[in-house]
Design an enzyme around this catalytic site. Structure first.
Site, PDB file in Angstrom:
ATOM      1  N   LEU A  66     -19.815   4.595 -11.934  1.00  0.00           N
ATOM      2  CA  LEU A  66     -19.193   3.593 -12.805  1.00  0.00           C
ATOM      3  C   LEU A  66     -18.198   2.738 -12.024  1.00  0.00           C
ATOM      4  CD1 LEU A  66     -18.767   6.159 -15.696  1.00  0.00           C
ATOM      5  CD2 LEU A  66     -20.229   4.126 -15.769  1.00  0.00           C
ATOM      6  N   PRO A  67     -17.774   1.617 -12.611  1.00  0.00           N
ATOM      7  CA  PRO A  67     -16.922   0.705 -11.845  1.00  0.00           C
ATOM      8  C   PRO A  67     -15.587   1.308 -11.383  1.00  0.00           C
ATOM      9  CG  PRO A  67     -17.858  -0.428 -13.745  1.00  0.00           C
ATOM     10  CD  PRO A  67     -18.208   1.027 -13.894  1.00  0.00           C
ATOM     11  N   THR A  95     -16.311   4.936  -6.842  1.00  0.00           N
ATOM     12  CA  THR A  95     -15.082   4.852  -6.047  1.00  0.00           C
ATOM     13  C   THR A  95     -13.937   4.636  -7.029  1.00  0.00           C
ATOM     14  OG1 THR A  95     -16.295   3.814  -4.246  1.00  0.00           O
ATOM     15  CG2 THR A  95     -13.907   3.623  -4.186  1.00  0.00           C
ATOM     16  N   LYS A 170     -12.921   8.109   1.403  1.00  0.00           N
ATOM     17  CA  LYS A 170     -13.582   6.824   1.135  1.00  0.00           C
ATOM     18  C   LYS A 170     -12.616   5.640   1.331  1.00  0.00           C
ATOM     19  CE  LYS A 170     -16.252   3.722  -0.820  1.00  0.00           C
ATOM     20  NZ  LYS A 170     -17.480   3.238  -0.248  1.00  0.00           N
ATOM     21  N   LYS A 245     -11.350  -4.286  -3.878  1.00  0.00           N
ATOM     22  CA  LYS A 245     -11.086  -3.158  -4.779  1.00  0.00           C
ATOM     23  C   LYS A 245     -10.638  -1.932  -3.968  1.00  0.00           C
ATOM     24  CE  LYS A 245     -13.469   0.370  -7.378  1.00  0.00           C
ATOM     25  NZ  LYS A 245     -14.698   0.941  -7.887  1.00  0.00           N
TER      26      LYS A 245
END
Ligand code: NAD
Length: 294
Positions: A66-67, A95, A170, A245
């Site tokens: 998901l976003p 992420t 990440k 992001k």
């Protein structure tokens, strides 16, 4: 072992990942708010569920792609916690911020569930071809249970550490990537401005101490190095908006941890200005365009 996997979030990344799980013989019950995405998953061999709750019911494993953190939290809280029977393993591949990842794992444990964060490296092509790298944060048990599921979608599955460690790996990796891409781009810009042929500079720097992945695998200049988004006018690849992001997530984490990340902060500033100039949809190596000599 054939498992029933609920897969929620069938966008650019999740669509290919769910298809790979189905192709490897798992029974995939897919859900997305977008009817188009759901239909694509159905055509790729998944069963389309009418809601997240329906998808997770009776599943052995629940994968989310998901976003951002708020989307994962709302799926977990609305459709999973207190509802999913049979003790499914929760694997979040999105992420998201480290704090939310840790909080959701703790909340899951309160419901008797094991949750791991397992963000990915590799873009849409790697999601489609099943060659992603997964960095997993969670207990040894969570990692051991997640590994065979993730192996159906990737080429490497690495246990980063406790809950949140996957997200930490990440964002640190992508902060390094964001800064190294800008540094690589500006080195090429300066070399050219000083009259050095970019191919000649590549030939030298790629076997010298300036060598790095942004140069030798993903060169920001068209026609230099192996084929990269630069050769496709910066279409496809990893969008500036997604890099931004990740740089914002890194900045947020750095602030909470009182860590100094001046290069990460500068990279974020440069990508922010580029996105504000309307270039957020281009591949992140297009940042070289922002550095053209004045
Ligand atoms: P995307 O926007 O293409 O897909 C997200 C999907 O989630 C959409 O289809 C949307 O409809 C769905 N969705 C949102 N809320 C939902 C809900 N409550 N229930 C069900 N479905 C819902 O995004 P993406 O590019 O697939 O990225 C997903 C994640 O992977 C992000 O966290 C991103 O940062 C990360 N990521 C992306 C890439 C990349 O190259 N695209 C690479 C690595 C990591």
């Amino acid at each position: 072992m054939r498992m029933t996997v609920a897969f929620i979030g069938l966008g650019n990344m999740g669509g290919g990942m769910a298809a790979n799980l189905a192709a490897k013989g798992h029974f995939v019950r897919a859900f997305d708010l977008s009817a188009d995405a759901l239909e694509k998953a159905r055509l790729a061999g998944c069963a389309a569920a009418g809601s997240a709750e329906q998808a997770v019911s009776g599943a052995h494993v629940i994968v989310t792609m998901l976003p951002a953190g708020q989307h994962v939290a709302s799926v977990y809280r609305d459709a999973v916690f207190g509802k999913a029977a049979a003790g499914p393993l929760l694997i979040d591949c999105s992420t998201i911020d480290v704090g939310t990842a840790k909080a959701l794992a703790a909340e899951a444990a309160g419901h008797g569930l094991v949750a791991v964060d397992a963000p990915v490296s590799g873009g849409i092509a790697a999601a489609n071809s099943g060659t992603l790298t997964f960095m997993v944060g969670g207990t040894d048990e969570g990692y051991a249970r997640a590994k065979p599921v993730l192996e159906a979608m990737g080429k490497a599955v690495i246990h980063a550490g406790a809950s949140g460690a996957g997200q930490t790996a990440k964002i640190c990796n992508n902060m390094l990537l964001g800064a190294s891409m800008i540094a690589t781009a500006e080195a090429f810009v300066l070399a050219q401005a000083l009259g050095l042929d970019p191919q000649r500079f590549y030939d030298i720097a790629s076997v010298s101490s300036g060598q790095n992945w942004s140069m030798t695998s993903y060169c920001p200049l068209p026609g230099v190095g192996p084929e990269s988004p630069a050769d496709r006018d910066y279409q496809g690849g990893f969008a500036v908006a997604l890099m931004l992001k990740d740089l914002r997530l890194a900045a947020e984490a750095a602030e909470l941890a009182h860590a100094q990340t001046p290069m990460g902060a500068k990279a974020r500033e440069i990508y922010e200005a580029f996105a504000e100039a309307g270039q957020g949809g281009l591949d992140f190596s297009a940042i070289v365009k922002a550095l053209e000599p004045r």
